[in-house]
Design a protein around this motif. Structure first.
Motif, PDB file in Angstrom:
ATOM      1  N   ARG A  41      -5.180   6.045  -2.217  1.00 21.40           N
ATOM      2  CA  ARG A  41      -4.538   4.830  -1.710  1.00 21.40           C
ATOM      3  C   ARG A  41      -4.303   3.886  -2.886  1.00 21.40           C
ATOM      4  O   ARG A  41      -5.246   3.479  -3.564  1.00 21.40           O
ATOM      5  CB  ARG A  41      -5.412   4.135  -0.673  1.00 21.40           C
ATOM      6  CG  ARG A  41      -4.741   2.908  -0.041  1.00 21.40           C
ATOM      7  CD  ARG A  41      -5.661   2.188   0.924  1.00 21.40           C
ATOM      8  NE  ARG A  41      -6.807   1.617   0.243  1.00 21.40           N
ATOM      9  CZ  ARG A  41      -8.080   1.819   0.606  1.00 21.40           C
ATOM     10  NH1 ARG A  41      -8.351   2.595   1.638  1.00 21.40           N
ATOM     11  NH2 ARG A  41      -9.073   1.277  -0.060  1.00 21.40           N
ATOM     12  N   VAL A  42      -3.049   3.568  -3.128  1.00 17.62           N
ATOM     13  CA  VAL A  42      -2.683   2.629  -4.183  1.00 17.62           C
ATOM     14  C   VAL A  42      -2.331   1.313  -3.511  1.00 17.62           C
ATOM     15  O   VAL A  42      -1.445   1.271  -2.653  1.00 17.62           O
ATOM     16  CB  VAL A  42      -1.476   3.141  -5.003  1.00 17.62           C
ATOM     17  CG1 VAL A  42      -1.193   2.206  -6.172  1.00 17.62           C
ATOM     18  CG2 VAL A  42      -1.724   4.561  -5.494  1.00 17.62           C
ATOM     19  N   SER A  43      -3.009   0.232  -3.891  1.00 18.31           N
ATOM     20  CA  SER A  43      -2.756  -1.054  -3.248  1.00 18.31           C
ATOM     21  C   SER A  43      -2.684  -2.158  -4.286  1.00 18.31           C
ATOM     22  O   SER A  43      -3.294  -2.076  -5.345  1.00 18.31           O
ATOM     23  CB  SER A  43      -3.851  -1.375  -2.222  1.00 18.31           C
ATOM     24  OG  SER A  43      -5.122  -1.426  -2.847  1.00 18.31           O
ATOM     25  N   ALA A  44      -1.928  -3.174  -3.945  1.00 17.90           N
ATOM     26  CA  ALA A  44      -1.808  -4.346  -4.804  1.00 17.90           C
ATOM     27  C   ALA A  44      -1.759  -5.587  -3.934  1.00 17.90           C
ATOM     28  O   ALA A  44      -1.133  -5.578  -2.875  1.00 17.90           O
ATOM     29  CB  ALA A  44      -0.554  -4.256  -5.669  1.00 17.90           C
ATOM     30  N   ILE A  94       0.841  -1.201   0.000  1.00 18.61           N
ATOM     31  CA  ILE A  94       0.000   0.000   0.000  1.00 18.61           C
ATOM     32  C   ILE A  94       0.874   1.247   0.000  1.00 18.61           C
ATOM     33  O   ILE A  94       1.894   1.301   0.694  1.00 18.61           O
ATOM     34  CB  ILE A  94      -0.935   0.029   1.226  1.00 18.61           C
ATOM     35  CG1 ILE A  94      -1.886  -1.169   1.220  1.00 18.61           C
ATOM     36  CG2 ILE A  94      -1.743   1.323   1.265  1.00 18.61           C
ATOM     37  CD1 ILE A  94      -2.775  -1.244   2.431  1.00 18.61           C
ATOM     38  N   ARG A  95       0.475   2.240  -0.773  1.00 20.38           N
ATOM     39  CA  ARG A  95       1.068   3.572  -0.729  1.00 20.38           C
ATOM     40  C   ARG A  95      -0.061   4.598  -0.653  1.00 20.38           C
ATOM     41  O   ARG A  95      -1.168   4.350  -1.130  1.00 20.38           O
ATOM     42  CB  ARG A  95       1.919   3.849  -1.977  1.00 20.38           C
ATOM     43  CG  ARG A  95       3.125   2.967  -2.146  1.00 20.38           C
ATOM     44  CD  ARG A  95       4.211   3.280  -1.133  1.00 20.38           C
ATOM     45  NE  ARG A  95       5.410   2.530  -1.421  1.00 20.38           N
ATOM     46  CZ  ARG A  95       5.618   1.268  -1.060  1.00 20.38           C
ATOM     47  NH1 ARG A  95       4.669   0.603  -0.399  1.00 20.38           N
ATOM     48  NH2 ARG A  95       6.751   0.657  -1.359  1.00 20.38           N
ATOM     49  N   TYR A  96       0.253   5.752  -0.062  1.00 18.23           N
ATOM     50  CA  TYR A  96      -0.728   6.827   0.069  1.00 18.23           C
ATOM     51  C   TYR A  96      -0.199   8.107  -0.566  1.00 18.23           C
ATOM     52  O   TYR A  96       1.012   8.363  -0.554  1.00 18.23           O
ATOM     53  CB  TYR A  96      -1.050   7.094   1.542  1.00 18.23           C
ATOM     54  CG  TYR A  96      -1.792   5.978   2.228  1.00 18.23           C
ATOM     55  CD1 TYR A  96      -3.177   5.908   2.181  1.00 18.23           C
ATOM     56  CD2 TYR A  96      -1.094   4.989   2.922  1.00 18.23           C
ATOM     57  CE1 TYR A  96      -3.856   4.880   2.821  1.00 18.23           C
ATOM     58  CE2 TYR A  96      -1.764   3.955   3.560  1.00 18.23           C
ATOM     59  CZ  TYR A  96      -3.151   3.907   3.503  1.00 18.23           C
ATOM     60  OH  TYR A  96      -3.823   2.890   4.117  1.00 18.23           O
ATOM     61  N   ILE A  97      -1.116   8.893  -1.099  1.00 11.34           N
ATOM     62  CA  ILE A  97      -0.801  10.222  -1.614  1.00 11.34           C
ATOM     63  C   ILE A  97      -1.849  11.179  -1.047  1.00 11.34           C
ATOM     64  O   ILE A  97      -3.048  10.942  -1.211  1.00 11.34           O
ATOM     65  CB  ILE A  97      -0.849  10.273  -3.155  1.00 11.34           C
ATOM     66  CG1 ILE A  97       0.091   9.244  -3.775  1.00 11.34           C
ATOM     67  CG2 ILE A  97      -0.517  11.679  -3.656  1.00 11.34           C
ATOM     68  CD1 ILE A  97      -0.107   9.086  -5.285  1.00 11.34           C
ATOM     69  N   LEU A  98      -1.411  12.235  -0.384  1.00 14.53           N
ATOM     70  CA  LEU A  98      -2.340  13.244   0.130  1.00 14.53           C
ATOM     71  C   LEU A  98      -2.293  14.463  -0.773  1.00 14.53           C
ATOM     72  O   LEU A  98      -1.222  15.041  -0.991  1.00 14.53           O
ATOM     73  CB  LEU A  98      -1.977  13.642   1.563  1.00 14.53           C
ATOM     74  CG  LEU A  98      -2.881  14.706   2.205  1.00 14.53           C
ATOM     75  CD1 LEU A  98      -4.318  14.226   2.308  1.00 14.53           C
ATOM     76  CD2 LEU A  98      -2.351  15.106   3.583  1.00 14.53           C
TER      77      LEU A  98
END
Length: 416
Positions: free
Chosen positions: A221-224, A179-183
């Motif tokens: 939220r980018v998830s794989a 998971i990565r997040y971008i605000l």
């Protein structure tokens, strides 16, 4: 490993308390690669608990229940769990002594009803509760793990942290998630979606992009998911960077941070400080900042100057300013912000003044009229907003817009 959370208690269904336990548990399980399949809230009724346990076992490998472990008749979780597992409750003497010790510590007589808190499932393992009277229980049954925890948040958190999570580390999950997040701030959800639509459309099937909007900001939220965590991490990082490059200056963080945390970090790193002078927001902006650990490095203080007398006596707003322009005016918030800067010795200051509602408006200044000023190193900026009738939403929108204005001026004065 897939998990399900069951929260038990009529008070949750009646809206008397907010289920914060489930959010905390989900965040605590994520580093263990344990994914939540479902969160269910049910009443303190035996038939509802039995049904929830039965259906959860069909979906999940780990079922965590919170609530209903107290000593009173409405707490039926233990008895229902005993019926579900076709076992009995047995009295644990160690737990009983612990409960007696808590009452003795406060020089109180223990009611007989509290002896029942030492009754635990015969087929389970006691999760000793050093922080309260109700023990947790761990049951391995037909290939599933069931965990029963008290609903009191601080007791649940301590039991999860010190009893449950160490045991779960022995159950590695084959399914992995990266998971990565971008605000982002200052860009609406729909405009953001349009801006990155081609990138999102090109995502492979096992990658997912979620939009988590709040007033004035959107968290991505980018998830794989898959089995090769190293490959997933590399893939998610690549797509996240692609999104960041496309979005540009609207990105303020690439971690799972709140906007307040971003501001606190940036101000602390630059060794600049902040103060607030709040009227219509009633200290809400100061609350948002001081709820974050580390705020003391950059926050000088707040003045809630609700009455005109407070604006004059504490912040130095001129009486003629209030007479000629009114409390809800550009001239007033400028003097409030600059007054807070001076009185509290801050590099930056936020000032708010408005008509939050539902009453108090006029044709010239209807309900929802708000002025915000930000005093910085080199200039003071202002903006007038026209919100709507809802008082709480007006306070929330004002607070968010004030922080956005603060951030923009801070970035401008840094030369960005």
């Amino acid at each position: 490993m897939k998990a399900e959370i069951i929260t038990i208690g009529d008070e949750i269904l009646l809206g008397q308390i907010v289920d914060s336990n489930s959010a905390w548990i989900a965040q605590a399980l994520l580093p263990l690669q344990i994914q939540i399949e479902q969160i269910t809230s049910i009443s303190d009724r035996q038939e509802h608990i039995l049904e929830a346990l039965q259906t959860a076992a069909q979906r999940a490998d780990l079922i965590i229940c919170t609530g209903g472990l107290g000593p009173t008749k409405d707490d039926v979780t233990k008895h229902t769990a005993a019926a579900y597992f076709q076992t009995s409750l047995v009295r644990n003497e160690e737990v009983l002594e612990h409960v007696r010790g808590i009452f003795a510590k406060f020089n109180r007589t223990m009611p007989d009803i509290n002896m029942g808190q030492a009754d635990v499932l015969a087929n389970g393992e006691v999760l000793f509760n050093d922080w309260g009277t109700a023990p947790g229980m761990w049951v391995a049954h037909e290939g599933k793990i069931y965990v029963f925890l008290p609903g009191v948040p601080f007791e649940m958190k301590n039991l999860m942290s010190h009893r449950v999570i160490p045991k779960l580390k022995a159950y590695p999950s084959l399914a992995k998630i990266a998971i990565r997040y971008i605000l982002t701030v200052g860009i609406g959800e729909s405009h953001l979606a349009e801006q990155i639509a081609d990138i999102e459309n090109a995502f492979p099937a096992h990658l997912h992009l979620a939009y988590l909007p709040k007033i004035g900001m959107v968290r991505l939220r980018v998830s794989a998911s898959g089995t090769d965590l190293a490959h997933l991490e590399e893939e998610v990082e690549q797509h996240t960077q692609q999104l960041i490059e496309r979005i540009g200056p609207a990105v303020v963080a690439r971690e799972d941070l709140s906007f307040e945390e971003v501001i606190i970090r940036a101000f602390s790193e630059d060794q600049v400080t902040l103060a607030t002078a709040e009227s219509c927001t009633g200290g809400n902006i100061a609350r948002l900042i001081t709820e974050i650990a580390g705020a003391s490095q950059m926050f000088q203080g707040a003045v809630v100057a609700y009455a005109n007398s407070a604006k004059m006596q504490v912040l130095g707003v001129a009486e003629e300013t209030l007479v000629n322009h009114g409390a809800v005016s550009e001239e007033t918030v400028i003097q409030m912000a600059q007054g807070a800067q001076q009185v509290l010795g801050a590099t930056y200051a936020i000032a708010t003044s408005g008509i939050a509602g539902p009453g108090g408006g006029s044709p010239e200044k209807p309900v929802g009229t708000v002025w915000v000023a930000i005093a910085g190193k080199n200039e003071t900026i202002t903006k007038r907003f026209q919100f709507h009738q809802d008082r709480l939403i007006n306070i929330e929108r004002t607070s968010t817009q004030a922080l956005l204005m603060l951030w923009n001026l801070f970035q401008k004065e840094k030369g960005f």
